[in-house]
Design a protein around this motif. Structure first.
Motif, PDB file in Angstrom:
ATOM      1  N   LEU A  67      -2.797   7.561  13.240  1.00 50.24           N
ATOM      2  CA  LEU A  67      -2.553   6.573  14.286  1.00 50.24           C
ATOM      3  C   LEU A  67      -1.667   7.083  15.423  1.00 50.24           C
ATOM      4  O   LEU A  67      -2.012   6.884  16.588  1.00 50.24           O
ATOM      5  CB  LEU A  67      -1.973   5.293  13.679  1.00 50.24           C
ATOM      6  N   PRO A  68      -0.541   7.753  15.147  1.00 47.88           N
ATOM      7  CA  PRO A  68       0.280   8.213  16.280  1.00 47.88           C
ATOM      8  C   PRO A  68      -0.464   9.161  17.227  1.00 47.88           C
ATOM      9  O   PRO A  68      -0.269   9.101  18.440  1.00 47.88           O
ATOM     10  CB  PRO A  68       1.444   8.934  15.602  1.00 47.88           C
ATOM     11  N   ARG A  69      -1.334   9.992  16.691  1.00 44.56           N
ATOM     12  CA  ARG A  69      -2.098  10.908  17.555  1.00 44.56           C
ATOM     13  C   ARG A  69      -3.224  10.187  18.285  1.00 44.56           C
ATOM     14  O   ARG A  69      -3.585  10.563  19.395  1.00 44.56           O
ATOM     15  CB  ARG A  69      -2.677  12.044  16.721  1.00 44.56           C
ATOM     16  N   MET A  70      -3.800   9.146  17.627  1.00 42.56           N
ATOM     17  CA  MET A  70      -4.906   8.420  18.248  1.00 42.56           C
ATOM     18  C   MET A  70      -4.455   7.652  19.482  1.00 42.56           C
ATOM     19  O   MET A  70      -5.212   7.491  20.431  1.00 42.56           O
ATOM     20  CB  MET A  70      -5.521   7.417  17.265  1.00 42.56           C
ATOM     21  N   VAL A  71      -3.239   7.135  19.453  1.00 45.81           N
ATOM     22  CA  VAL A  71      -2.771   6.289  20.552  1.00 45.81           C
ATOM     23  C   VAL A  71      -1.667   6.959  21.366  1.00 45.81           C
ATOM     24  O   VAL A  71      -0.951   6.279  22.096  1.00 45.81           O
ATOM     25  CB  VAL A  71      -2.298   4.920  20.024  1.00 45.81           C
ATOM     26  N   ALA A  72      -1.543   8.270  21.265  1.00 46.51           N
ATOM     27  CA  ALA A  72      -0.492   8.976  21.999  1.00 46.51           C
ATOM     28  C   ALA A  72      -0.645   8.804  23.509  1.00 46.51           C
ATOM     29  O   ALA A  72       0.342   8.668  24.228  1.00 46.51           O
ATOM     30  CB  ALA A  72      -0.500  10.457  21.642  1.00 46.51           C
ATOM     31  N   ASP A  73      -1.896   8.768  23.992  1.00 43.85           N
ATOM     32  CA  ASP A  73      -2.113   8.630  25.430  1.00 43.85           C
ATOM     33  C   ASP A  73      -2.071   7.165  25.885  1.00 43.85           C
ATOM     34  O   ASP A  73      -1.994   6.886  27.070  1.00 43.85           O
ATOM     35  CB  ASP A  73      -3.441   9.267  25.837  1.00 43.85           C
ATOM     36  N   ARG A  74      -2.113   6.223  24.934  1.00 42.34           N
ATOM     37  CA  ARG A  74      -2.048   4.791  25.251  1.00 42.34           C
ATOM     38  C   ARG A  74      -1.105   4.102  24.272  1.00 42.34           C
ATOM     39  O   ARG A  74      -1.529   3.501  23.292  1.00 42.34           O
ATOM     40  CB  ARG A  74      -3.428   4.169  25.158  1.00 42.34           C
ATOM     41  N   PRO A  75       0.201   4.180  24.515  1.00 44.81           N
ATOM     42  CA  PRO A  75       1.166   3.623  23.566  1.00 44.81           C
ATOM     43  C   PRO A  75       1.077   2.107  23.396  1.00 44.81           C
ATOM     44  O   PRO A  75       1.496   1.572  22.381  1.00 44.81           O
ATOM     45  CB  PRO A  75       2.527   4.024  24.132  1.00 44.81           C
ATOM     46  N   GLY A  76       0.511   1.400  24.338  1.00 48.22           N
ATOM     47  CA  GLY A  76       0.364  -0.044  24.225  1.00 48.22           C
ATOM     48  C   GLY A  76      -0.619  -0.465  23.149  1.00 48.22           C
ATOM     49  O   GLY A  76      -0.630  -1.617  22.712  1.00 48.22           O
TER      50      GLY A  76
END
Length: 103
Positions: A67-76
């Protein structure tokens, strides 16, 4: 991780979560009433379902780790994706529990 790969992983997590919730709802609707006689399913079918639903559960657990890598570019998106994956894990665990005869 590239943006395309992160988008693919997010889409995979969405599909697996929605799929596991759908399967869990269908299993819950199809549950037998207390005292109802139920025909036994073939062993190969039970094994196949257990393997399939177990794989979905493992992939959702893997998505939780990524999860942290999946949403790294979109923290929201971290909160909604975390909730969606956790709901998918609970649904998949329910289905695996039904397959094992624990629920």
């Amino acid at each position: 991780m590239s943006e395309a790969q992160a988008k693919q992983e997010r889409m995979g997590a969405v599909v697996m979560s929605l799929g596991s919730v759908f399967i869990a709802v269908m299993e819950w609707i199809d549950r037998p009433e207390a005292g109802e006689i139920v025909e036994a399913e073939p062993d190969w079918y039970v094994t196949f379902n257990l393997a399939l639903h177990g794989a979905i559960l493992l992939l959702l657990l893997f998505a939780l780790l990524r999860l942290p890598r999946m949403v790294a570019d979109r923290p929201g998106l971290k909160g909604p994706f975390l909730a969606m994956i956790l709901v998918g894990i609970v649904a998949a665990a329910y289905v695996v529990g039904r397959d094992l005869g624990l629920v």
